[in-house]
Each structure stands twice: as C-alpha cells, then as structure tokens.
Design an enzyme around this catalytic site. Structure first.
Site, short mmCIF file in Angstrom:
data_model
loop_
_atom_site.label_atom_id
_atom_site.label_comp_id
_atom_site.label_asym_id
_atom_site.label_seq_id
_atom_site.Cartn_x
_atom_site.Cartn_y
_atom_site.Cartn_z
N ARG A 1 0.81 -1.22 0.00
CA ARG A 1 0.00 0.00 0.00
C ARG A 1 0.84 1.26 0.00
O ARG A 1 0.40 2.30 -0.47
CB ARG A 1 -1.01 -0.05 1.15
CG ARG A 1 -2.09 -1.12 0.90
CD ARG A 1 -3.00 -1.31 2.09
NE ARG A 1 -2.32 -1.75 3.28
CZ ARG A 1 -2.14 -3.01 3.66
NH1 ARG A 1 -2.62 -3.98 2.91
NH2 ARG A 1 -1.51 -3.32 4.76
N GLU B 1 5.30 -9.06 13.55
CA GLU B 1 4.54 -9.46 14.72
C GLU B 1 4.51 -10.98 14.87
O GLU B 1 4.54 -11.51 15.97
CB GLU B 1 3.09 -8.94 14.64
CG GLU B 1 2.96 -7.45 14.68
CD GLU B 1 3.04 -6.77 13.31
OE1 GLU B 1 2.51 -5.67 13.18
OE2 GLU B 1 3.64 -7.33 12.37
#
Length: 172
Positions: free
Chosen positions: A63, A100
């Site tokens: 993005r 993560e």
C-alpha cells in the site's frame, strides 16, 4: 486540504476484527484509497512537512506504493520501490527483520544516487519492523532518509521505539 477533509478521510478507515488471525484487528484503508478527495487530502498531508526536502520517495510494498505513486505525480520526483524478497530481478540490497508473527526480508533496486534524499512512505506503522528495515535499506544503498511518513500509526504497538520520529496523519 482542511481538517474536515482529513477527518472525513479518517472516517473511511475501517476495522476488521480477527483478521488475519483471531485477536488481530486489521485496519483497512481500501475505502480511503477509493475516494479521490480523501486520497488527495491524505497524500498532501503526508508530504507537507517534507516539501522540497526529498529527491525520491520510497514506497513500502504494497500500500505504500499507492501513496508513493501519488506523491511522485504531485511532486515530480521518482519512486524507490521497496519490495518483499523475491520480487525484484536484481536487488541491490536486502534487509531482514522481525514481524509481529514471523520474519521477513525487503529488497531495493539499484536506482539511488549516493547521498540522494529519500522520503519513506507506508500505510500503517505498527511494531515498526518494516519501516526500520526500509531505513536500513536506504542507508545500505548509499542514500539518506530525510523522513518517514505513514497514514495511520497504531501507537499501542510502540513502533516509534524502533523507527524514531515518524510523521503520522492519524493515530489510534
């Protein structure tokens, strides 16, 4: 761009619970991207503090590419695509980092000139791993990061502890 333009743009960001896995809340910027005035307001806000200070804009896959393309068109600078490993035919540099849930590697092409000033752009700052890796990648390619900007910062995840100063349009 006015504050009401930015408020409307922020209202277009949606939260999707339990995606991509249970317990995670995904922030979807697709509605913002699909709205021309909102996209313009956010893009103008991303570059405002850095006007005239950068020679090229580094867009982080995927993005970040969309905002980097808009910034390139608005300012007349080129784009440094920072890609996931294996997407470039001849990467000039690569940096691995921790996400993560796993590890990843990003790569950059050999398009920077020594000392060139780079503005890094991404959609979301979470834990800071990707943006920190991009900062290292630019340095490895002989250029200088003059700033980093994101559309949304998830402050509870502490990304700035790794990245240093980041210009965020929205924070939660």
């Amino acid at each position: 761009m006015t504050q009401s333009d930015l408020d409307r743009a922020q209202s277009l960001i949606t939260s999707i619970p339990d995606y991509p896995e249970p317990g995670v809340v995904f922030r979807d910027i697709s509605p913002l991207l699909a709205d021309g005035p909102a996209m313009r307001a956010v893009t103008e806000a991303l570059i405002a503090p850095f006007a005239g200070q950068f020679d090229i804009v580094g867009g982080l896959e995927a993005r970040g590419f969309l905002f980097a393309g808009a910034i390139s068109a608005m300012t007349g600078v080129g784009i440094l695509p920072i890609r996931k490993a294996g997407k470039l035919p001849r990467p000039a540099a690569a940096v691995s980092y921790t996400l993560e849930y796993s590890t990843a590697t990003i790569e950059g092409p050999d398009v920077l000139k020594k000392g060139e000033r780079v503005l890094l752009i991404d959609d979301i700052l979470a834990t800071g791993g990707t943006l920190t890796a991009a900062q290292s990648l630019v340095a490895d390619l002989g250029a200088e990061v003059i700033g980093s900007a994101v559309v949304l910062e998830l402050t509870a995840l502490g990304g700035r502890e790794l990245t240093g100063e980041v210009h965020s349009i929205f924070a939660e």
